[in-house]
Write an enzyme that holds these catalytic residues in place. Structure first.
Site, PDB file in Angstrom:
ATOM      1  N   GLY A  82       0.805  -1.216   0.000  1.00  0.00           N
ATOM      2  CA  GLY A  82       0.000   0.000   0.000  1.00  0.00           C
ATOM      3  C   GLY A  82       0.836   1.263   0.000  1.00  0.00           C
ATOM      4  N   SER A  92      -4.237   0.383  14.668  1.00  0.00           N
ATOM      5  CA  SER A  92      -4.955   1.656  14.745  1.00  0.00           C
ATOM      6  C   SER A  92      -5.355   1.911  16.185  1.00  0.00           C
ATOM      7  CB  SER A  92      -6.217   1.616  13.869  1.00  0.00           C
ATOM      8  OG  SER A  92      -7.044   2.742  14.102  1.00  0.00           O
ATOM      9  N   TYR A 106     -14.175  -2.599  11.446  1.00  0.00           N
ATOM     10  CA  TYR A 106     -12.796  -2.124  11.281  1.00  0.00           C
ATOM     11  C   TYR A 106     -12.040  -2.174  12.605  1.00  0.00           C
ATOM     12  CZ  TYR A 106      -8.982   1.228  10.695  1.00  0.00           C
ATOM     13  OH  TYR A 106      -7.748   1.842  10.681  1.00  0.00           O
ATOM     14  N   ILE A 127      -4.736  10.668  11.777  1.00  0.00           N
ATOM     15  CA  ILE A 127      -3.641  11.027  10.880  1.00  0.00           C
ATOM     16  C   ILE A 127      -4.253  11.620   9.615  1.00  0.00           C
ATOM     17  CG2 ILE A 127      -1.596  10.227   9.649  1.00  0.00           C
ATOM     18  CD1 ILE A 127      -1.410   9.845  12.692  1.00  0.00           C
TER      19      ILE A 127
END
Length: 254
Positions: free
Chosen positions: A13, A145, A159, A192
Site C-alpha cells: 500500500g 490503529s 474495522y 492522521i
C-alpha cells in the site's frame, strides 16, 4: 538500532498516505525497496525515481493481496528483485465504509476482514521464507490503529475489531517467529490527516472535534507514523519485539 543502508524492504500500500511517507523515509535511510500498490501507480513511480536519484534500487507492482496467488507472485517478484527480504511493512488496510451494528451484512463483514486481515496473512506467509533467511535477522511492522486499542467512532465496529486482531496477531507472531530472529511489532496511529482513509471517511467537523481532545493539540501526519515505522524497521537485530507503539498525540495513554 541497526543501520538501514542496503536493507531490503517490501512494503504494501505504498501509493499514498502512511505507506508512501514510510517508503520515502526508508529510501532516504538507505534501503532498497519493493513497493506494492493497488489503486494508483503515480506514488510508487515517484518513489522509484527518488531511490534511483540516490543510487538505490526500487521497483513496484500491482497486486490484489486478498488473492493468494496474486500475493505470492508479488512477494516473489519483490524477493527476486531485491535478492531477499529483510523488512516487511504490512501497511494495507481500511475501514471500507461506516456501518452500524444493525446494518452489517455478511458480505461487508467478510470484505473488511479480508482487507485488514486476509491481506496481512497472505503477505506474511509468502514473505516468511525470505525473512527467515535474512542474515542479520528480520523485522515485520504491522499497521494497527487507535481504533483497535480503544474502539473507533460509531460505524467502525468491524474495522476496529480487525485492528484489534492485528494487535493480537503481532504479539502472537512475535512469540512464534522469535526463534528465527524475526522481530514483529505494530504501530497504532490515531487521527492522521493527509491520508485517503480520513479524506473519505472523516468529516472536517469530526476531525476538529477529535483534535480538541488531543493533548498535543493537533492531528498527526503520515510522516509522524513513518518516523516510528522506520525506527521499528531498524530493529531487525534489536530487542524490541511484540510491542505496539501508539502514535496519537497523547489522546490514548496505556
Amino acid at each position: 538500532m541497526g543501520n538501514l543502508t542496503g536493507k531490503k524492504v517490501f512494503i504494501t500500500g505504498a501509493e499514498q498516505g502512511i505507506g508512501r511517507a514510510t517508503a520515502e523515509q526508508l529510501i532516504r535511510a538507505g534501503c532498497d525497496i519493493y513497493l506494492h500498490y493497488h489503486s494508483d501507480e503515480q506514488g510508487p513511480k515517484a518513489l522509484v525515481e527518488l531511490a534511483q536519484s540516490l543510487g538505490q534500487r526500487a521497483a513496484y507492482r500491482y497486486a490484489d493481496l486478498i488473492a493468494t496467488d496474486d500475493t505470492e507472485c508479488c512477494v516473489l517478484a519483490a524477493a527476486d528483485f531485491l535478492g531477499g527480504i529483510d523488512i516487511l511493512v504490512n501497511n494495507v488496510g481500511g475501514i471500507v465504509g461506516r456501518k452500524w451494528l444493525g446494518e452489517i451484512d455478511r458480505q461487508f463483514w467478510q470484505t473488511v476482514l479480508d482487507v485488514n486481515m486476509t491481506t496481512i496473512l497472505n503477505v506474511t506467509q509468502a514473505a516468511l521464507p525470505f525473512l527467515k533467511a535474512a542474515p542479520e535477522g528480520a523485522s515485520i511492522i504491522n499497521l494497527a490503529s487507535l481504533a483497535g486499542r480503544a474502539g473507533g467512532h460509531s460505524g467502525s465496529l468491524v474495522y476496529s475489531t480487525t485492528k484489534g486482531a492485528v494487535l493480537t496477531w503481532t504479539r502472537s507472531l512475535a512469540a512464534e517467529l522469535g526463534e528465527h530472529g524475526i522481530r514483529v511489532n505494530a504501530v497504532a496511529p490515531g487521527l492522521i490527516l493527509g491520508t485517503r482513509f480520513h479524506a473519505r471517511h472523516t468529516t472536517k467537523e469530526s476531525a476538529e472535534e477529535t483534535i480538541n481532545t488531543i493533548p498535543l493539540g493537533r492531528a498527526g501526519t503520515p510522516e509522524d507514523v513513518a518516523n516510528v515505522i522506520t525506527f521499528l524497521a531498524a530493529q531487525y537485530d534489536g530487542f524490541v519485539s511484540g510491542a505496539t507503539i501508539d502514535i496519537n498525540g497523547g489522546s490514548y495513554r496505556m
